[in-house]
Motif scaffolding. Structure first.
Motif, PDB file in Angstrom:
ATOM      1  N   SER A 234     -15.007 -31.809  10.553  1.00  0.00           N
ATOM      2  CA  SER A 234     -15.969 -32.909  10.572  1.00  0.00           C
ATOM      3  C   SER A 234     -15.872 -33.715   9.284  1.00  0.00           C
ATOM      4  CB  SER A 234     -17.394 -32.371  10.740  1.00  0.00           C
ATOM      5  OG  SER A 234     -17.555 -31.741  11.984  1.00  0.00           O
ATOM      6  N   GLY A 235     -15.682 -33.020   8.164  1.00  0.00           N
ATOM      7  CA  GLY A 235     -15.537 -33.699   6.888  1.00  0.00           C
ATOM      8  C   GLY A 235     -14.316 -34.593   6.854  1.00  0.00           C
ATOM      9  N   ALA A 236     -13.193 -34.109   7.413  1.00  0.00           N
ATOM     10  CA  ALA A 236     -11.972 -34.908   7.445  1.00  0.00           C
ATOM     11  C   ALA A 236     -12.163 -36.158   8.299  1.00  0.00           C
ATOM     12  CB  ALA A 236     -10.815 -34.076   7.991  1.00  0.00           C
ATOM     13  N   ARG A 237     -12.838 -36.000   9.434  1.00  0.00           N
ATOM     14  CA  ARG A 237     -13.112 -37.157  10.302  1.00  0.00           C
ATOM     15  C   ARG A 237     -14.040 -38.144   9.605  1.00  0.00           C
ATOM     16  NH1 ARG A 237     -10.837 -40.145  14.169  1.00  0.00           N
ATOM     17  NH2 ARG A 237     -12.297 -40.828  15.770  1.00  0.00           N
ATOM     18  N   PHE A 238     -15.031 -37.618   8.916  1.00  0.00           N
ATOM     19  CA  PHE A 238     -15.964 -38.447   8.143  1.00  0.00           C
ATOM     20  C   PHE A 238     -15.209 -39.250   7.088  1.00  0.00           C
ATOM     21  CE2 PHE A 238     -18.379 -38.648   4.149  1.00  0.00           C
ATOM     22  CZ  PHE A 238     -19.528 -39.321   4.527  1.00  0.00           C
TER      23      PHE A 238
ATOM     24  N   LEU B 171     -27.183 -50.738  10.521  1.00  0.00           N
ATOM     25  CA  LEU B 171     -26.879 -50.955  11.938  1.00  0.00           C
ATOM     26  C   LEU B 171     -25.390 -50.752  12.188  1.00  0.00           C
ATOM     27  CD1 LEU B 171     -27.703 -51.789  14.775  1.00  0.00           C
ATOM     28  CD2 LEU B 171     -27.408 -54.182  14.091  1.00  0.00           C
ATOM     29  N   PHE B 172     -24.542 -51.283  11.306  1.00  0.00           N
ATOM     30  CA  PHE B 172     -23.097 -51.032  11.409  1.00  0.00           C
ATOM     31  C   PHE B 172     -22.822 -49.536  11.484  1.00  0.00           C
ATOM     32  CE2 PHE B 172     -21.723 -55.052   8.822  1.00  0.00           C
ATOM     33  CZ  PHE B 172     -22.053 -55.851   9.899  1.00  0.00           C
ATOM     34  N   ASN B 173     -23.420 -48.810  10.550  1.00  0.00           N
ATOM     35  CA  ASN B 173     -23.179 -47.373  10.468  1.00  0.00           C
ATOM     36  C   ASN B 173     -23.683 -46.650  11.708  1.00  0.00           C
ATOM     37  OD1 ASN B 173     -21.948 -47.606   7.981  1.00  0.00           O
ATOM     38  ND2 ASN B 173     -23.788 -47.080   6.816  1.00  0.00           N
ATOM     39  N   MET B 174     -24.845 -47.047  12.201  1.00  0.00           N
ATOM     40  CA  MET B 174     -25.403 -46.395  13.373  1.00  0.00           C
ATOM     41  C   MET B 174     -24.490 -46.581  14.582  1.00  0.00           C
ATOM     42  SD  MET B 174     -27.774 -44.467  14.385  1.00  0.00           S
ATOM     43  CE  MET B 174     -28.840 -44.617  12.954  1.00  0.00           C
ATOM     44  N   VAL B 175     -23.948 -47.778  14.732  1.00  0.00           N
ATOM     45  CA  VAL B 175     -23.032 -48.038  15.836  1.00  0.00           C
ATOM     46  C   VAL B 175     -21.768 -47.194  15.685  1.00  0.00           C
ATOM     47  CG1 VAL B 175     -21.570 -49.811  16.903  1.00  0.00           C
ATOM     48  CG2 VAL B 175     -23.913 -50.356  16.297  1.00  0.00           C
ATOM     49  N   GLY B 176     -21.364 -46.946  14.429  1.00  0.00           N
ATOM     50  CA  GLY B 176     -20.211 -46.090  14.197  1.00  0.00           C
ATOM     51  C   GLY B 176     -20.491 -44.615  14.416  1.00  0.00           C
ATOM     52  N   ILE B 177     -21.710 -44.184  14.126  1.00  0.00           N
ATOM     53  CA  ILE B 177     -22.071 -42.773  14.238  1.00  0.00           C
ATOM     54  C   ILE B 177     -22.233 -42.333  15.696  1.00  0.00           C
ATOM     55  CG2 ILE B 177     -23.965 -41.136  13.841  1.00  0.00           C
ATOM     56  CD1 ILE B 177     -24.391 -42.515  11.118  1.00  0.00           C
ATOM     57  N   LEU B 178     -22.871 -43.153  16.509  1.00  0.00           N
ATOM     58  CA  LEU B 178     -23.224 -42.747  17.873  1.00  0.00           C
ATOM     59  C   LEU B 178     -22.064 -42.176  18.675  1.00  0.00           C
ATOM     60  CD1 LEU B 178     -25.753 -45.537  18.897  1.00  0.00           C
ATOM     61  CD2 LEU B 178     -26.241 -43.106  18.585  1.00  0.00           C
TER      62      LEU B 178
ATOM     63  N   ALA C 105     -20.993 -35.938  18.233  1.00  0.00           N
ATOM     64  CA  ALA C 105     -20.587 -34.577  18.568  1.00  0.00           C
ATOM     65  C   ALA C 105     -19.498 -34.073  17.617  1.00  0.00           C
ATOM     66  CB  ALA C 105     -20.099 -34.512  20.011  1.00  0.00           C
ATOM     67  N   GLU C 106     -18.621 -34.967  17.154  1.00  0.00           N
ATOM     68  CA  GLU C 106     -17.534 -34.574  16.255  1.00  0.00           C
ATOM     69  C   GLU C 106     -18.025 -34.318  14.833  1.00  0.00           C
ATOM     70  OE1 GLU C 106     -14.095 -37.255  16.474  1.00  0.00           O
ATOM     71  OE2 GLU C 106     -15.211 -38.295  18.051  1.00  0.00           O
ATOM     72  N   LEU C 107     -19.016 -35.079  14.395  1.00  0.00           N
ATOM     73  CA  LEU C 107     -19.427 -35.055  13.000  1.00  0.00           C
ATOM     74  C   LEU C 107     -20.632 -34.165  12.709  1.00  0.00           C
ATOM     75  CD1 LEU C 107     -19.084 -38.873  12.189  1.00  0.00           C
ATOM     76  CD2 LEU C 107     -17.462 -37.055  11.640  1.00  0.00           C
ATOM     77  N   SER C 108     -21.494 -33.959  13.671  1.00  0.00           N
ATOM     78  CA  SER C 108     -22.723 -33.203  13.416  1.00  0.00           C
ATOM     79  C   SER C 108     -22.412 -31.714  13.263  1.00  0.00           C
ATOM     80  CB  SER C 108     -23.729 -33.415  14.550  1.00  0.00           C
ATOM     81  OG  SER C 108     -23.177 -33.017  15.793  1.00  0.00           O
ATOM     82  N   PRO C 109     -23.233 -30.982  12.501  1.00  0.00           N
ATOM     83  CA  PRO C 109     -22.960 -29.560  12.254  1.00  0.00           C
ATOM     84  C   PRO C 109     -23.209 -28.702  13.483  1.00  0.00           C
ATOM     85  CG  PRO C 109     -25.058 -30.186  11.285  1.00  0.00           C
ATOM     86  CD  PRO C 109     -24.436 -31.451  11.781  1.00  0.00           C
ATOM     87  N   GLU C 110     -22.411 -27.659  13.599  1.00  0.00           N
ATOM     88  CA  GLU C 110     -22.596 -26.726  14.712  1.00  0.00           C
ATOM     89  C   GLU C 110     -23.948 -26.030  14.601  1.00  0.00           C
ATOM     90  OE1 GLU C 110     -20.385 -22.785  16.625  1.00  0.00           O
ATOM     91  OE2 GLU C 110     -19.350 -24.067  15.150  1.00  0.00           O
ATOM     92  N   ASP C 111     -24.359 -25.735  13.373  1.00  0.00           N
ATOM     93  CA  ASP C 111     -25.670 -25.140  13.125  1.00  0.00           C
ATOM     94  C   ASP C 111     -26.700 -26.267  13.077  1.00  0.00           C
ATOM     95  OD1 ASP C 111     -27.934 -23.866  12.261  1.00  0.00           O
ATOM     96  OD2 ASP C 111     -27.060 -23.055  10.417  1.00  0.00           O
ATOM     97  N   THR C 112     -27.464 -26.436  14.134  1.00  0.00           N
ATOM     98  CA  THR C 112     -28.378 -27.574  14.223  1.00  0.00           C
ATOM     99  C   THR C 112     -29.536 -27.498  13.230  1.00  0.00           C
ATOM    100  OG1 THR C 112     -29.621 -26.498  16.012  1.00  0.00           O
ATOM    101  CG2 THR C 112     -27.832 -28.003  16.643  1.00  0.00           C
ATOM    102  N   THR C 113     -29.785 -26.310  12.652  1.00  0.00           N
ATOM    103  CA  THR C 113     -30.854 -26.231  11.650  1.00  0.00           C
ATOM    104  C   THR C 113     -30.520 -27.066  10.420  1.00  0.00           C
ATOM    105  OG1 THR C 113     -29.930 -24.244  10.599  1.00  0.00           O
ATOM    106  CG2 THR C 113     -31.473 -23.921  12.422  1.00  0.00           C
ATOM    107  N   LEU C 114     -29.248 -27.409  10.242  1.00  0.00           N
ATOM    108  CA  LEU C 114     -28.827 -28.207   9.086  1.00  0.00           C
ATOM    109  C   LEU C 114     -29.092 -29.704   9.276  1.00  0.00           C
ATOM    110  CD1 LEU C 114     -25.405 -26.479   8.277  1.00  0.00           C
ATOM    111  CD2 LEU C 114     -27.646 -26.064   7.223  1.00  0.00           C
TER     112      LEU C 114
END
Length: 326
Positions: free
Chosen positions: A151-155, A250-257, A261-270
């Motif tokens: 995820s860090g590499a993709r980020f 807004l630019f960033n939000m459109v990029g994040i959406l 799934a690729e960037l968010s942590p597997e451990d959702t508590t984070l």
């Protein structure tokens, strides 16, 4: 006006919860690329590059720590904690990444998770406005984010951040050791996505609403978001113009959406975990900022640069004094 950004954040939560296709993907890229091309902004995220994911996996050499007379509590708290390089995927002791001597200055930025709006915004500000100044002074910069090395590499490839300076903390061990804020109701056995909603309203996230509003009304005490010529110039130059920061978000939000799934942590508590910034002089902390909540990251990078400059002057004075003694 802050309700607009709240809806944008809520869209992420709903998308993750019901797993619907992201219809903004193709359209969002076109809007973003067209507007960035018109504004001439230096920030041009690469949505197609996968260079970060195909980096050669080579073990990074570690630095043998030198003994020092005293260490700060933060340094001691990080002993034995490993992070994972986004560049090669190998785990390494965080403290082994620099030599803890009096003439060494290190800035460590602990981002939130890699799909968080705060992380994108701060990484862009670091890479464009802060890193060049710190590197010119010989200051080492280490950036840690929550999630996997992949995820860090993709980020890094998406926001244009130097991948060799980026590390992942999959379980948030550094953040726990440093007692950074875990966000709203950390002990509550509730889905983390539900905890994000009150945080967006400022509950358990001090300063969030104020920061959202600042993105819309502007801030004369802050520099412009877009350094190059842009349509915001009609409102003046040399300061953060109304709607300028909100536009970047807004630019960033459109990029994040489409990449959630690729960037968010597997451990959702984070998802609610907050970060901070430390500046070490060897093993002593000379500057510390703890994020208070969503969008509560260090905005005053001038304070960070001033702390680094003051630390460098102290070292120069000590070296000069030692030279005179010799």
């Amino acid at each position: 006006p802050h309700s607009i950004l709240h809806l944008q954040f809520a869209a992420i939560n709903l998308q993750r919860a019901i797993q619907t296709p992201c219809f903004l993907k193709a359209k969002g890229r076109t809007w973003q690329q067209m507007l960035l091309q018109r504004t001439g902004s230096a920030w041009q995220p690469n949505y197609t590059s996968t260079s970060g994911l195909t980096a050669v996996r080579q073990r990074r050499p570690t630095v043998r720590a030198a003994a020092q007379s005293s260490s700060s509590p933060e340094y001691e708290a990080l002993r034995g904690i490993k992070v994972v390089s986004a560049a090669d995927g190998f785990a390494v002791d965080l403290l082994s990444l620099w030599q803890p001597t009096e003439d060494t200055t290190v800035v460590i930025r602990f981002l939130t998770h890699f799909a968080d709006l705060s992380s994108w915004e701060y990484a862009q500000k670091l890479s464009q406005k802060v890193l060049p100044q710190l590197q010119a002074q010989g200051v080492q910069v280490i950036t840690v984010g929550l999630g996997s090395a992949e995820s860090g590499a993709r980020f890094a490839s998406t926001v244009g951040y130097p991948i060799e300076q980026l590390y992942a903390d999959p379980a948030g061990a550094c953040y726990t050791a440093l007692n950074f804020s875990p966000g709203f109701a950390p002990e509550a056995q509730v889905n983390a996505y539900l905890k994000l909603l009150p945080m967006l309203a400022g509950i358990g996230s001090p300063g969030t609403l104020r920061e959202v509003i600042r993105g819309y009304i502007g801030d004369r005490s802050s520099g412009p978001v877009f350094e190059a010529s842009s349509p915001f110039d009609i409102l003046g130059t040399g300061y953060q113009r109304p709607f300028e920061l909100a536009t970047l978000r807004l630019f960033n939000m459109v990029g994040i959406l489409p990449k959630w799934a690729e960037l968010s942590p597997e451990d959702t508590t984070l998802l609610t975990q907050q970060g901070g910034t430390l500046v070490f002089k060897g093993s002593e902390v000379v500057f510390k900022h703890v994020d208070t909540g969503i969008l509560g990251q260090l905005k005053d990078t001038d304070a960070l640069l001033a702390a680094v400059a003051a630390s460098s002057r102290t070292t120069s004075g000590l070296q000069l004094q030692q030279a005179r003694v010799d």
